[in-house]
Scaffold this motif. Structure first.
Motif, short mmCIF file in Angstrom:
data_model
loop_
_atom_site.label_atom_id
_atom_site.label_comp_id
_atom_site.label_asym_id
_atom_site.label_seq_id
_atom_site.Cartn_x
_atom_site.Cartn_y
_atom_site.Cartn_z
N ARG A 160 48.59 -34.87 1.14
CA ARG A 160 49.16 -34.15 2.08
C ARG A 160 49.98 -35.15 3.42
O ARG A 160 50.45 -34.20 3.95
N VAL B 243 40.97 -33.28 -0.98
CA VAL B 243 40.68 -33.23 -0.54
C VAL B 243 40.68 -35.17 0.49
O VAL B 243 40.07 -36.11 -0.55
N ASP B 244 40.92 -35.09 1.80
CA ASP B 244 40.50 -36.48 1.93
C ASP B 244 39.10 -37.14 2.69
O ASP B 244 37.68 -35.59 1.99
N ALA B 245 39.20 -38.12 3.21
CA ALA B 245 37.29 -38.45 3.89
C ALA B 245 37.04 -37.45 4.34
O ALA B 245 35.76 -37.96 4.41
N ASN B 246 38.03 -36.34 5.36
CA ASN B 246 37.55 -35.62 5.96
C ASN B 246 37.23 -34.18 5.32
O ASN B 246 37.03 -33.23 6.29
N GLY B 247 37.55 -34.12 5.03
CA GLY B 247 37.78 -33.20 3.42
C GLY B 247 38.69 -31.66 4.12
O GLY B 247 38.71 -30.97 3.81
N CYS B 248 40.07 -32.77 4.50
CA CYS B 248 41.28 -31.90 4.68
C CYS B 248 41.86 -32.40 3.59
O CYS B 248 42.55 -32.86 2.62
N HIS C 28 45.16 -28.12 4.84
CA HIS C 28 45.12 -28.02 6.17
C HIS C 28 46.04 -28.78 7.26
O HIS C 28 46.25 -28.48 8.50
N THR D 196 36.46 -28.04 5.75
CA THR D 196 36.55 -29.42 6.38
C THR D 196 34.93 -29.37 6.85
O THR D 196 34.49 -28.93 6.80
N ASP D 197 35.06 -31.17 7.01
CA ASP D 197 33.27 -31.46 7.48
C ASP D 197 33.18 -31.49 8.16
O ASP D 197 32.23 -30.34 9.13
N SER D 198 34.68 -30.45 9.08
CA SER D 198 33.66 -29.85 10.51
C SER D 198 33.64 -28.44 10.30
O SER D 198 33.23 -27.78 11.14
N ASP E 109 32.88 -22.09 11.36
CA ASP E 109 32.89 -23.62 10.98
C ASP E 109 31.45 -24.30 11.80
O ASP E 109 30.46 -23.68 11.73
#
Length: 281
Positions: A7, A31-36, A40, A75-77, A111
């Motif tokens: 990333r 993925v990171d903590a935000n789902g990226c 992304h 992502t989380d969003s 989304d």
């Protein structure tokens, strides 16, 4: 971990480092903590070559071990890579949007607010992408066209390989089934005590605290240096996988993923229809 490095290099636009990590077995769906994912970040920062590399090497696993594509992840969003492509401000966003669509990105994914990429492009005032989506709505790319585009990207950038174990060389259990251990597939790097991306910030903090709490700060710095060295060793293990040694010993046979694509193409026969210039140009 290697996913963090993937990333970070996608953010920086460092294509050679991305290739080295992917060759070493880094999971592009990490993925990171935000789902990226790295894809992304590559899209959001407008790095065209990085996006092409990550799209060509999109095969990975999720947290439950299921095989997935980075193109599908949200992502989380709820943002897919295509959502980020139409909402960014880089001058390369139209090129990236076109590339992702032609490689099979889902144009109808929604989304967290229920917006498709086309609707998000309109909301963000991205008129060039809006016009592109109008064209694809009237004349959507076919499955064959998407396959051809993705194949072209893989012919240029694919570095992932599919591993095949030669089970005849492995020990068997009481039922005659081969015993396949994790170490037969990949090296197991030693775990870090702290996340890889926290090493440098913590070292800066410890260095700044030397005068106030010398002994504790120095002890912390020594630990962080050890972690940094260990991290370099982990990355070397990924870049120079022991699979090569296993292959030489006859325990493993490598098969490049591109061979599968060529075989499928030969069996299927290439479709005579050309791609529509209204979508590509």
């Amino acid at each position: 971990m290697s996913g963090d490095q993937l990333r970070i290099n996608a953010i920086k636009g460092s294509a050679p480092d991305l290739i080295a990590l992917l060759q070493g077995g880094t999971n592009p769906c990490s993925v990171d903590a935000n789902g990226c994912t790295a894809l992304h970040f590559g899209v959001w920062n407008g790095h065209v070559e990085c996006v092409e590399i990550l799209t060509a090497n999109d095969r990975g696993t999720d947290s439950e071990g299921r095989h997935i594509s980075a193109l599908e992840l949200q992502t989380d969003s709820g943002f897919t890579a295509l959502h980020l492509a139409v909402s960014g401000s880089s001058e390369n966003m139209l090129e990236i949007t076109r590339f992702l669509v032609l490689c099979g990105a889902n144009r109808f994914a929604t989304d967290a607010l229920g917006r498709t990429p086309a609707e998000l492009a309109e909301e963000c005032g991205n008129m060039k992408c809006c016009k592109f989506f109008e064209v694809t709505h009237r004349e959507p790319p076919t499955e064959e066209e998407c396959h051809d585009s993705l194949q072209t990207a893989r012919e240029k950038h694919l570095v992932q390989t599919r591993r095949k174990l030669d089970i005849s060389t492995l020990p068997v259990d009481s039922h005659g089934n081969p015993i396949i251990k994790r170490e037969d597939k990949l090296p197991i790097p030693k775990e870090l005590s702290i996340p890889e991306h926290h090493i440098f910030p913590q070292a800066q903090t410890a260095y700044g605290a030397v005068r106030k709490d010398g002994a504790s700060a120095i002890k912390s710095l020594v630990m962080l240096v050890d972690q940094s060295v260990l991290n370099e060793h982990r990355r070397d293990q990924l870049a120079n996988s022991v699979e090569e040694n296993l292959r030489k010993e006859g325990k493993m046979v490598w098969k490049d993923s591109t061979e599968d694509e060529v075989e499928k193409r030969a069996m299927k026969g290439k479709n005579a229809r050309g791609r529509r210039s209204s979508i590509i140009k």
